[in-house]
Structure formats: structure tokens, C-alpha cells
Design a protein around this motif. Sequence first.
Motif, PDB file in Angstrom:
ATOM      1  N   TYR A  87       0.811  -1.214   0.000  1.00  0.00           N
ATOM      2  CA  TYR A  87       0.000   0.000   0.000  1.00  0.00           C
ATOM      3  C   TYR A  87       0.851   1.273   0.000  1.00  0.00           C
ATOM      4  N   GLY A  88       2.172   1.117   0.005  1.00  0.00           N
ATOM      5  CA  GLY A  88       3.034   2.284  -0.068  1.00  0.00           C
ATOM      6  C   GLY A  88       3.437   2.866   1.267  1.00  0.00           C
ATOM      7  N   CYS A  89       3.052   2.204   2.380  1.00  0.00           N
ATOM      8  CA  CYS A  89       3.450   2.743   3.680  1.00  0.00           C
ATOM      9  C   CYS A  89       4.942   2.503   3.896  1.00  0.00           C
ATOM     10  N   ARG A  90       5.567   3.384   4.669  1.00  0.00           N
ATOM     11  CA  ARG A  90       7.007   3.328   4.891  1.00  0.00           C
ATOM     12  C   ARG A  90       7.299   3.252   6.382  1.00  0.00           C
ATOM     13  N   PHE A  91       8.443   2.685   6.704  1.00  0.00           N
ATOM     14  CA  PHE A  91       8.914   2.672   8.087  1.00  0.00           C
ATOM     15  C   PHE A  91      10.045   3.685   8.223  1.00  0.00           C
TER      16      PHE A  91
END
Length: 278
Positions: A87-91
Amino acid sequence: MEAKQAAAAVDRLSSLPAELQDEILVRLDLRDAVRTSALSRTWRDLWKSLSVLSLSFPVGTQPSVVDNSVIEAPNLRVLSFVSEYDYGCRFGELPCLEYADIDALFCPQHEHDYGFFLARFAHVQRLTIFCPAADVNMPYTLPFTFYNLKNLELCLNFGEMDSILFMFTLLRSCRNLQGIEIESQDIDQSFEADWEFLNALWTHDMCSDLQTVHMMCISWLPNEISFMKLMLSKATVLRTLDVDRHPADFDDPIIDMLTCKRASAQARVLFGGLEQQW
């Protein structure tokens, strides 16, 4: 009267000890934890300091919920991340993270490969990983080491080459590993990874501190047996190889594993908690 009672309830929440406030937050899912910011000024930003966070994005999750999100938590100690789609989320920065449970079939689009994705968790002490999809790009050697990692839990398919190569890439970067637990997926073996093949993947400093190996849900495939034999013959301080399933028959490959020359004189083999002597 009702307004005064509501205000009094908020005041009681605001006066709770910090430890109890944290205990309340970690029992909520992320959406409800964020909603506590409406309770009072004291609670407005408390959710941002969560020490435990569970993120699960099942199939059907609307992309707008998580698209391009950046997950940064300066006090986070425990993280569970489950997603079957990118979904394109980043850490971002997770400086206090001690335990990460990662179940992601993809390699995030913004990462060069899955190794760079795992680099976000390089400082954890305990790591659980479900092997990603076969088409992710995983390097032979990671560009970092899990320098604090003591315990590793893997769920993989011993019948597929990609899963086995993924596991060895991780093991080369876990130089201080003391315990490993492997849950084997019950899928037919599509290629042979015999002792010679696995030995070619071994490096001289691999598993030098490994003391326990726990094998779960195995089907006694030849590849599983070869891996256990490798651990017995290579791990120099191994104390216990614990297999949760007893074999139906002690055929030649299993006897060969049990009677191979062990790298550690203290190494014991347990089937269902019972030691086997040969």
C-alpha cells in the motif's frame, strides 16, 4: 449535571499513572488509540508514544487508509505488521524497537529490494518473519547485520529454493543468534536441497552462537532432514535440536541425521520433548 460528570471522568483519565495509560493504549487497535486524542489535552498525543503497535492490512483494505503513510515511533518496542499488498506505507525511525513480527508478501515499491526493507529492523533482539513471495528481490548477503538479534522465528517452505535461500541470507547476517524456531509449511518438495547443496550455502562464521533449533509442523521431507543434519554437523555450540513431530518410521535418512558427526558434543535431538539416543 451530565457535563460535570463527563468532565470528572476525563479528569480521572488524565490523572492515571503513565504506566496505566500505556497499558490502556496497547490494548486498543490503532484507530481506537488515535481516537483517544479527543479525550483531553493530556491524551491528545499519547498514542504517538505507543510502545506496542499492531498493523494489519488484509486483502480489501482501501488504499486511501494507508497510502504513503510513514510509520515513526520513538518509543515503540514491539511491532506486528501484516499486509498482503504493497500500500506504499514506509517505516521511518524506530530506535527503541526490540521485537518485530513481519508478515509481508511484497517488497515495498520504494525499496531497492527486500533486504533494504529489513534494514529498518536491524537492531531488534527478536524477529519473526513469514517468508515473502517468491518474486521478491533478496540479495545473497544483506548490507547490514542483525547485531542485537538473539532469537529468530521463521515460517517457510522447505520445498522451494527461494525460501531456503531467503533463510540462509538471514542466517549469514545473524552473527549473535542463539535460538531459531522454524515453522515448516506443508507443501510438496519441488527440488532437492541435500546436505551438499546446503553445505555450499554455509559460511564459516554462521550460527557460531546458536544453541537451540526448534522445528515445527515438519512433514519429514528430505530437505527438512538435510537441514537438521546440517545444523547438527555445523553449529559448534548447539545444545538442542527439538522437533515437535515424531517420525512415523526411522528410515535411512533420519538415522543418517541422528548418527552424523555432531559439531557440538552437547547437542541433543528431541522428538516431541523426548531425547533420542543412537
